[in-house]
Write an enzyme that holds these catalytic residues in place. Structure first.
Site, mmCIF file in Angstrom:
data_model
loop_
_atom_site.group_PDB
_atom_site.id
_atom_site.type_symbol
_atom_site.label_atom_id
_atom_site.label_comp_id
_atom_site.label_asym_id
_atom_site.label_seq_id
_atom_site.Cartn_x
_atom_site.Cartn_y
_atom_site.Cartn_z
ATOM 1 C CG PHE A 249 6.911 33.272 9.088
ATOM 2 C CD1 PHE A 249 6.295 32.926 10.286
ATOM 3 C CD2 PHE A 249 7.314 34.588 8.901
ATOM 4 C CE1 PHE A 249 6.094 33.870 11.282
ATOM 5 C CE2 PHE A 249 7.120 35.541 9.890
ATOM 6 C CZ PHE A 249 6.501 35.188 11.082
ATOM 7 C CG LEU A 250 9.881 26.860 11.857
ATOM 8 C CD1 LEU A 250 8.533 26.191 12.071
ATOM 9 C CD2 LEU A 250 10.923 25.842 11.402
ATOM 10 C CB ILE A 251 7.838 30.506 15.783
ATOM 11 C CG1 ILE A 251 7.795 31.907 15.153
ATOM 12 C CG2 ILE A 251 8.218 30.590 17.257
ATOM 13 C CD1 ILE A 251 9.103 32.670 15.197
ATOM 14 C CD GLN A 256 4.808 26.533 16.964
ATOM 15 O OE1 GLN A 256 3.774 25.973 17.294
ATOM 16 N NE2 GLN A 256 5.534 26.120 15.935
ATOM 17 N N GLY A 257 3.250 30.606 20.467
ATOM 18 C CA GLY A 257 2.255 31.119 21.394
ATOM 19 C C GLY A 257 2.754 32.230 22.290
ATOM 20 C CB SER A 258 5.829 33.409 23.401
ATOM 21 O OG SER A 258 5.661 32.271 24.212
ATOM 22 N N GLY A 259 4.146 35.264 20.846
ATOM 23 C CA GLY A 259 4.208 36.513 20.100
ATOM 24 C C GLY A 259 5.403 36.683 19.191
ATOM 25 C CG HIS A 260 8.832 34.515 19.986
ATOM 26 N ND1 HIS A 260 9.484 35.501 20.701
ATOM 27 C CD2 HIS A 260 8.630 33.490 20.862
ATOM 28 C CE1 HIS A 260 9.676 35.091 21.947
ATOM 29 N NE2 HIS A 260 9.158 33.877 22.070
ATOM 30 C CD GLU A 284 6.694 31.514 -3.083
ATOM 31 O OE1 GLU A 284 6.892 30.370 -2.658
ATOM 32 O OE2 GLU A 284 7.431 32.072 -3.892
#
EC number: 2.3.1.48
Length: 511
Positions: A249-251, A256-260, A284
């Site tokens: 799980f990666l933004i 980051q910090g924008s709700g995605h 996991e």
């Protein structure tokens, strides 16, 4: 001769990641950032020996992640005996696709002249779209059995080593039936193409999930003996009951910090909720930041259901029993509606341990602040009075702590029974206090977000879901929240339950 330190540089600073798209004459940079860590590639020290002024620039086309690596430096260490500079090409090759090692002019020309870019659409099916801060985003879901998905994921695999702690890249060459167990979710921003031939999509992040067969011990359907032809019809993994597990799980940092992250998580949960073959959603090896994101997202999902059914702690579970009749154990079923809560958990397919976390957080929030430790509750008096306290909210708080202690003891029984009784009580008391501190931090974040949502709705008439989700990731990355969550996680081990005998193959990727 210069010292070794003069020839050693920080790998995290040396590596630069850049997302590009076609420009007027050459590719234009959309964003540039450094990795969070590089130890999977360069070792635990995250240093590179043998170069001065080293820059390792990883470029990716924003739409299809076409990769390129360019290495530059001011000076290279000349081999002396057995000491030589790190072979960067050899070191990086296992982590980066072979196509990335083309010349820079060839790469720039490929990006500029990509005739397929303007028609690029993320693989799979569009499952969710949303607008945040005036920018449009889409989430696409596709099977790993799709060659286009595998190609895109192979190009993104290096992000696992650079941003997901203890992460392991996926094996995309498995048999098709295994690949079918995997679903990949891509988050893209729709941007204005800078040139007529450029793509309108720019990568934001992605997640991978896989199905893990779930053995149902008490099936309501009884089998019947029939004379079916042999061999029987082929059974695909998607037909079998399963747990759905989020593996990676990666933004990406610029987003980051924008709700995605919350949009992505709730999209996965919705897919799980709508799939009749999925029994529950698990994760996991989540890290603290993801734990906080998951808690706030699940709290947002479950809180309306708890309020709808007036879920709360009964302050008088012993009301009709004399002192001699009162059981020594915590009267769980008399304190909370266990059957109702089991049904809610099953309906929303939340893993039992995660559901317990969210329920405990909700029940704590229903107790007035002045009756909680954070609000200055008289803990000494509570210790003496226990469930005989005059104020019903004090009794609720006492029973809340007992319910949490009961869960923690069950989860860590093998460890705790090895301690002396006094040490055991002290350890549980310490742990439940740490758990409570973590919940208080998340409740504070959620309350602030709800207040901001109300204000935003009054101003713009924006939908509740969109407004709430915008703020969630920024909240989850708050340092104090992470610190509190860390206390909760490590004082007493408390992870999602796993089936015994689980194979290592099923746990390749780590979050």
């Amino acid at each position: 001769m210069a010292s070794e330190g003069d020839w050693t540089c920080d790998a995290n600073d040396a590596v630069q990641i850049t997302l590009v798209q076609p420009g007027e004459q050459k590719p234009k940079t959309l964003s540039s950032f450094h990795p969070q860590f590089t130890y999977p590639i360069f070792g635990d020290d995250e240093t590179i020996f043998g170069y001065k002024g080293l820059i390792i620039r990883l470029r990716f086309a924003a739409h299809d992640l076409r990769p390129h690596i360019h290495i530059s430096y001011d000076e290279k260490f000349k081999t002396v005996g057995d000491t030589s500079a790190v072979d960067l090409i050899k070191t990086l090759s296992p982590f980066i696709p072979e196509e990335a090692f083309s010349t820079l002019p060839d790469y720039e020309n490929a990006v500029q002249e990509d005739k397929d870019a303007k028609d690029f659409v993320p693989p799979g099916k569009l499952v969710h779209n949303y607008v945040t801060r005036g920018r449009t985003y889409e989430i696409w879901a596709a099977s790993l059995a799709d060659p286009q998905v595998r190609r895109l994921l192979d190009r993104a695999q290096v992000f696992v080593s650079l941003f997901i702690e203890a992460g392991t890249p996926l094996e995309t060459e498995d048999p098709e039936w295994t690949l079918e167990r995997w679903t990949v979710y891509f988050v893209y921003e729709k941007v204005k193409p800078p040139t007529p031939t450029a793509s309108q999509y720019s990568i934001v992040g992605y997640a991978t999930t896989y199905r893990w067969w779930f053995y149902q011990r008490d099936s309501p359907e009884k089998g019947t003996v029939t004379n079916d032809p042999f061999p029987g019809p082929e059974i695909r993994p998607a037909q079998l009951p399963a747990r759905l597990r989020i593996a990676q799980f990666l933004i990406l940092p610029p987003h980051q910090g924008s709700g995605h992250g919350t949009h992505l998580y709730t999209t996965i949960h919705t897919a799980c909720f709508n799939d009749s073959t999925i029994v529950e959603l698990t994760v996991e090896d989540p890290n603290e930041a993801f734990d906080a994101l998951r808690d706030t997202a699940d709290f947002h999902i479950l809180r309306p259901e708890f309020l709808k059914h007036n879920v709360n702690i009964n302050p008088d579970p012993y009301a009709e029993l004399s002192k001699k009749q009162r059981p020594r154990r915590v009267p769980t079923s008399a304190l909370i509606p266990t059957k109702l809560l089991h049904d809610i958990r099953s309906t929303y397919k939340i893993a039992s341990t995660q559901f317990a976390h969210v329920l405990e957080m909700f029940l704590l929030g229903e107790i007035p602040t002045k009756n909680r430790h954070a609000g200055g509750a008289n803990m000494s008096r509570l210790l003496v009075k226990k469930y005989n306290a005059t104020d019903p909210n004090e009794r609720r708080y006492y029973w809340w702590r007992m319910l949490v202690k009961q869960r923690l003891f069950k989860r860590s029984r093998d460890i705790l029974i090895q301690l002396e009784m006094s040490d055991r009580i002290e350890k549980l008391e310490e742990t439940v206090t740490n758990v409570e501190e973590g919940y208080e931090a998340l409740i504070k974040v959620f309350t602030a977000r709800e207040e901001a949502l109300m204000a935003k709705q009054e101003e713009s008439g924006e939908s509740p879901e969109t407004a709430v989700l915008e703020d969630s990731v920024a909240s989850s990355s708050d340092s104090s929240t992470r610190d509190q969550r860390t206390k909760r996680k490590f004082t007493v081990e408390d992870e999602d339950e796993e089936e015994e005998g689980e194979s290592e193959v099923s746990k390749r990727p780590k979050v």
